[in-house]
Motif scaffolding. Structure first.
Motif, PDB file in Angstrom:
ATOM      1  N   THR A  38      12.357 114.308  36.980  1.00  0.00           N
ATOM      2  CA  THR A  38      11.494 113.972  38.107  1.00  0.00           C
ATOM      3  C   THR A  38      12.339 113.820  39.362  1.00  0.00           C
ATOM      4  OG1 THR A  38       9.860 112.870  36.728  1.00  0.00           O
ATOM      5  CG2 THR A  38       9.887 112.258  39.026  1.00  0.00           C
ATOM      6  N   HIS A  40      11.466 112.517  43.143  1.00  0.00           N
ATOM      7  CA  HIS A  40      10.405 111.885  43.918  1.00  0.00           C
ATOM      8  C   HIS A  40      10.983 111.432  45.258  1.00  0.00           C
ATOM      9  CE1 HIS A  40       6.920 108.727  43.812  1.00  0.00           C
ATOM     10  NE2 HIS A  40       6.863 109.522  44.830  1.00  0.00           N
ATOM     11  N   ASP A  72       6.248 113.060  47.832  1.00  0.00           N
ATOM     12  CA  ASP A  72       6.514 114.426  47.379  1.00  0.00           C
ATOM     13  C   ASP A  72       7.234 114.328  46.036  1.00  0.00           C
ATOM     14  OD1 ASP A  72       6.961 117.122  47.128  1.00  0.00           O
ATOM     15  OD2 ASP A  72       8.359 117.261  48.801  1.00  0.00           O
ATOM     16  N   GLU A  73       6.543 114.741  44.968  1.00  0.00           N
ATOM     17  CA  GLU A  73       7.121 114.603  43.631  1.00  0.00           C
ATOM     18  C   GLU A  73       7.120 115.947  42.914  1.00  0.00           C
ATOM     19  OE1 GLU A  73       6.901 111.622  39.801  1.00  0.00           O
ATOM     20  OE2 GLU A  73       5.209 111.682  41.177  1.00  0.00           O
ATOM     21  N   THR A  74       8.269 116.272  42.312  1.00  0.00           N
ATOM     22  CA  THR A  74       8.414 117.485  41.517  1.00  0.00           C
ATOM     23  C   THR A  74       8.768 117.069  40.098  1.00  0.00           C
ATOM     24  OG1 THR A  74       9.194 118.720  43.425  1.00  0.00           O
ATOM     25  CG2 THR A  74       9.644 119.673  41.273  1.00  0.00           C
ATOM     26  N   THR A  76       9.744 118.586  36.307  1.00  0.00           N
ATOM     27  CA  THR A  76      10.202 119.754  35.559  1.00  0.00           C
ATOM     28  C   THR A  76      10.374 119.355  34.102  1.00  0.00           C
ATOM     29  OG1 THR A  76      11.421 120.491  37.508  1.00  0.00           O
ATOM     30  CG2 THR A  76      11.967 121.557  35.431  1.00  0.00           C
ATOM     31  N   LYS A  85       7.038 123.549  35.615  1.00  0.00           N
ATOM     32  CA  LYS A  85       7.334 122.828  36.842  1.00  0.00           C
ATOM     33  C   LYS A  85       6.032 122.586  37.598  1.00  0.00           C
ATOM     34  CE  LYS A  85      10.814 122.919  40.423  1.00  0.00           C
ATOM     35  NZ  LYS A  85      11.964 123.629  40.942  1.00  0.00           N
ATOM     36  N   SER A  86       5.876 121.366  38.101  1.00  0.00           N
ATOM     37  CA  SER A  86       4.695 121.059  38.901  1.00  0.00           C
ATOM     38  C   SER A  86       5.113 120.163  40.063  1.00  0.00           C
ATOM     39  CB  SER A  86       3.619 120.364  38.058  1.00  0.00           C
ATOM     40  OG  SER A  86       4.078 119.110  37.612  1.00  0.00           O
ATOM     41  N   SER A  87       4.411 120.295  41.161  1.00  0.00           N
ATOM     42  CA  SER A  87       4.693 119.490  42.347  1.00  0.00           C
ATOM     43  C   SER A  87       3.408 118.877  42.861  1.00  0.00           C
ATOM     44  CB  SER A  87       5.301 120.355  43.451  1.00  0.00           C
ATOM     45  OG  SER A  87       6.558 120.833  43.069  1.00  0.00           O
ATOM     46  N   THR A  88       3.519 117.664  43.366  1.00  0.00           N
ATOM     47  CA  THR A  88       2.381 117.014  44.003  1.00  0.00           C
ATOM     48  C   THR A  88       2.826 116.466  45.344  1.00  0.00           C
ATOM     49  OG1 THR A  88       2.851 114.895  42.936  1.00  0.00           O
ATOM     50  CG2 THR A  88       1.293 116.341  41.819  1.00  0.00           C
TER      51      THR A  88
END
Length: 132
Positions: A38, A40, A72-74, A76, A85-88
């Protein structure tokens, strides 16, 4: 990391703003060499009002800040040969209440501070400031 600016508008009241930046990163491995990671990042911008009183070299303050933060969080994750992989990205209301703070003015322009409170700026802060 925090940067701020205040302007005295009355004898004991200052208006200003603060910017906070936080970066939180962690990685977790499993026994079979898979992992989750993560990253963040939080950016917070708040306007604030402070009540400042005391003596020439030692001042006490309290404050209230309201604003917005950008999260902003990614995330993996690796499972076997696959990587996901996801991002919010989100924006939220932010606030901070400084319950008690102290400023020790070492020179006319330079001071050290320590405060406690709750909200977006954390439970305790220490640092240095410069007046111009």
């Amino acid at each position: 990391l925090q940067a701020s600016y205040d302007k005295m508008i009355f004898k004991y009241i200052a208006l200003g703003f603060s910017y906070n930046y936080e970066s939180i990163q962690y990685k977790v491995y499993t026994i079979d060499n898979n992992f989750a990671e993560t990253d963040h990042k939080i950016h917070t911008l708040m306007s604030r009002v402070r009540l400042i009183y005391g003596f020439k070299s030692l001042k006490v303050y309290h404050g209230l800040a309201l604003g917005i933060d950008k999260n902003d969080e990614t995330f993996t994750q690796t499972i076997g040969p696959e990587t996901y992989k996801s991002s919010t990205l989100s924006f939220n209301r932010a606030f901070h209440l400084t319950i008690f703070g102290l400023e020790l003015h070492l020179t006319k322009s330079f001071y050290m501070f320590a405060d406690s409170g709750f909200g977006s700026s954390g439970a305790a802060n220490i640092g240095a400031g410069y007046m111009f």
